[in-house]
Design a protein around this motif. Structure first.
Motif, short mmCIF file in Angstrom:
data_model
loop_
_atom_site.label_atom_id
_atom_site.label_comp_id
_atom_site.label_asym_id
_atom_site.label_seq_id
_atom_site.Cartn_x
_atom_site.Cartn_y
_atom_site.Cartn_z
N ALA A 128 18.30 -29.54 -1.11
CA ALA A 128 17.18 -30.46 -0.93
C ALA A 128 16.42 -30.14 0.35
O ALA A 128 17.00 -29.75 1.36
CB ALA A 128 17.67 -31.90 -0.92
N GLN A 129 15.13 -30.33 0.28
CA GLN A 129 14.24 -30.14 1.42
C GLN A 129 14.32 -31.38 2.32
O GLN A 129 14.54 -32.50 1.83
CB GLN A 129 12.81 -29.96 0.90
CG GLN A 129 11.80 -29.44 1.87
CD GLN A 129 10.43 -29.33 1.20
OE1 GLN A 129 10.04 -30.16 0.38
NE2 GLN A 129 9.68 -28.31 1.58
N PRO A 130 14.15 -31.23 3.63
CA PRO A 130 14.09 -32.42 4.48
C PRO A 130 12.93 -33.32 4.06
O PRO A 130 11.84 -32.83 3.74
CB PRO A 130 13.86 -31.84 5.88
CG PRO A 130 14.35 -30.43 5.81
CD PRO A 130 14.06 -29.98 4.41
N LEU A 131 13.16 -34.61 4.05
CA LEU A 131 12.09 -35.55 3.72
C LEU A 131 11.04 -35.53 4.82
O LEU A 131 11.36 -35.53 6.01
CB LEU A 131 12.67 -36.96 3.55
CG LEU A 131 13.64 -37.09 2.36
CD1 LEU A 131 14.44 -38.38 2.48
CD2 LEU A 131 12.90 -37.04 1.03
N GLY A 166 13.75 -32.39 -9.06
CA GLY A 166 12.55 -33.22 -9.14
C GLY A 166 12.23 -33.83 -7.78
O GLY A 166 13.12 -34.31 -7.09
N THR A 167 10.96 -33.79 -7.39
CA THR A 167 10.54 -34.19 -6.05
C THR A 167 11.13 -35.54 -5.65
O THR A 167 11.03 -36.53 -6.38
CB THR A 167 9.01 -34.27 -5.98
OG1 THR A 167 8.46 -33.00 -6.38
CG2 THR A 167 8.54 -34.60 -4.57
N SER A 189 14.41 -39.65 -7.27
CA SER A 189 13.95 -38.40 -7.85
C SER A 189 12.79 -38.65 -8.80
O SER A 189 12.77 -39.63 -9.55
CB SER A 189 15.09 -37.72 -8.62
OG SER A 189 16.15 -37.35 -7.76
N THR A 190 11.82 -37.73 -8.75
CA THR A 190 10.71 -37.77 -9.70
C THR A 190 11.18 -37.20 -11.02
O THR A 190 11.53 -36.02 -11.10
CB THR A 190 9.51 -36.96 -9.18
OG1 THR A 190 9.07 -37.50 -7.94
CG2 THR A 190 8.37 -36.99 -10.18
N HIS A 206 8.62 -37.54 1.26
CA HIS A 206 9.00 -36.85 0.03
C HIS A 206 9.63 -35.51 0.40
O HIS A 206 9.65 -35.10 1.56
CB HIS A 206 7.78 -36.62 -0.85
CG HIS A 206 6.82 -35.63 -0.26
ND1 HIS A 206 5.99 -35.96 0.79
CD2 HIS A 206 6.62 -34.31 -0.51
CE1 HIS A 206 5.29 -34.88 1.14
NE2 HIS A 206 5.66 -33.87 0.37
N GLY A 207 10.12 -34.80 -0.60
CA GLY A 207 10.68 -33.46 -0.40
C GLY A 207 11.23 -32.92 -1.70
O GLY A 207 11.54 -33.69 -2.63
N GLY A 208 11.35 -31.61 -1.79
CA GLY A 208 11.96 -31.01 -2.97
C GLY A 208 13.42 -31.39 -3.06
O GLY A 208 14.11 -31.54 -2.05
N GLY A 209 13.92 -31.52 -4.29
CA GLY A 209 15.31 -31.92 -4.49
C GLY A 209 16.24 -30.73 -4.67
O GLY A 209 15.81 -29.57 -4.68
N THR A 210 17.51 -31.02 -4.83
CA THR A 210 18.53 -29.99 -5.07
C THR A 210 18.53 -29.59 -6.54
O THR A 210 18.50 -30.45 -7.43
CB THR A 210 19.92 -30.53 -4.71
OG1 THR A 210 19.95 -30.84 -3.31
CG2 THR A 210 21.01 -29.52 -5.03
N ASN A 211 18.56 -28.29 -6.79
CA ASN A 211 18.63 -27.81 -8.17
C ASN A 211 20.07 -27.39 -8.48
O ASN A 211 20.54 -26.34 -8.04
CB ASN A 211 17.68 -26.64 -8.41
CG ASN A 211 17.59 -26.25 -9.88
OD1 ASN A 211 18.40 -26.66 -10.70
ND2 ASN A 211 16.58 -25.47 -10.22
#
Length: 298
Positions: A128-131, A166-167, A189-190, A206-211
């Motif tokens: 995950a990206q930092p918020l 999901g974002t 999650s979006t 917001h931020g990118g999530g973990t895949n």
């Protein structure tokens, strides 16, 4: 709290109301299947050829990012032309202000411009990206008198789920001041199908999530920003004059080849301050352009 999803038949008033309350909204089926397929066909091979990022903290080491979207595909034009995005952005950004010009008090309304464009492919194994807030690129302060700097969109090119990155969004965080830190436990999650879109404003964390799946999560993001702010992605180097000349006129202007009232972004030609769009024109209305210069000179 979950993000609200509205239908593509929703009105701009309805979209704006949800964003004012939550900081973001999901539009179901924002793009039609043909446009989505065109984006995938045009951009997929280009992003597939890119290396992964090297910034583990923010950009990701299992993520590929393609900028300069408008020079790669005309299917992206539909995103900024969609009223549910364009008119929503204008409602948040195009707020008139009064200034004095000598003894005349005049009303000036800023334009909007594209600030950043990216196709973002988050691959399996990415964390995950930092918020964060996207308006932090201008060190924007919150609250800022009610004026927003940015309206962002993330279009799902593939399905977005909680498992594939999901974002992440913290609903309501656009109302926070700058002393409160975002916490992962506050984010949702979006979740949306391919072709749907998340619209949110610059102050929303917001931020990118973990895949954690076996497939990449692919999204197309871009922003509409206040026309007098510096663009986060340098559009004039990404899309120089020679390449901008072949773009549709409305896309030329939205990527920055248009001055923001009263005169922000002018260029000098023949000793006159003119709208930069003249650089893309074979002929132009010299009287109209001189008026712009005269207004600035006065």
């Amino acid at each position: 709290m979950e993000l609200t999803t509205v239908e593509p038949t929703a009105t701009v008033d309805e979209v704006v109301a949800v964003i004012e309350r939550d900081g973001g909204v999901i539009i179901r089926d924002f793009l039609d299947p043909a446009t989505l397929a065109g984006l995938t066909a045009d951009l997929g091979p280009v992003v597939d050829a890119l290396p992964f990022g090297v910034d583990e903290e923010f950009s990701g080491i299992r993520t590929r990012r393609l900028g300069g979207i408008f020079k790669h595909t005309r299917y992206a034009d539909a995103v900024v032309r969609n009223p549910l995005y364009r008119e929503t952005a204008e409602r948040f950004l195009c707020i008139p202000e009064h200034i004095w010009l000598g003894e005349d008090r005049i009303e000036v309304t800023p334009t909007v411009q594209v600030g950043v464009t990216q196709l973002i492919a988050i691959y399996p194994g990415e964390g995950a990206q930092p918020l964060h807030r996207d308006d932090s690129v201008w060190q924007w302060r919150h609250p800022e008198g009610g004026r927003q700097a940015r309206a962002q969109i993330m279009v799902a090119v593939s399905d977005f789920t909680a498992e594939n990155g999901g974002t992440l969004v913290i609903p309501g965080s656009h109302r926070w001041d700058d002393e409160r830190a975002p916490r992962r436990s506050e984010a949702v999650s979006t979740v949306m199908s391919a072709g749907s879109a998340l619209i949110f404003i610059g102050g929303t964390y917001h931020g990118g999530g973990t895949n954690s799946t076996d497939d990449p999560r692919i999204g197309l993001t871009m922003s509409l920003d206040l026309g007098y702010l510096r663009q986060e992605e340098n559009q004039y180097l990404t899309i120089p004059v020679e390449e901008a000349r072949v773009l549709p006129e409305d896309i030329q202007k939205i990527v920055g080849y248009e001055a923001c009232p009263p005169t922000m972004g002018w260029v000098e030609t023949d000793g006159v301050m003119r709208d930069p769009h003249v650089l893309l024109e074979d002929e132009f209305d010299s009287a109209a352009q001189v008026n712009m210069g005269a207004r600035a000179a006065s």
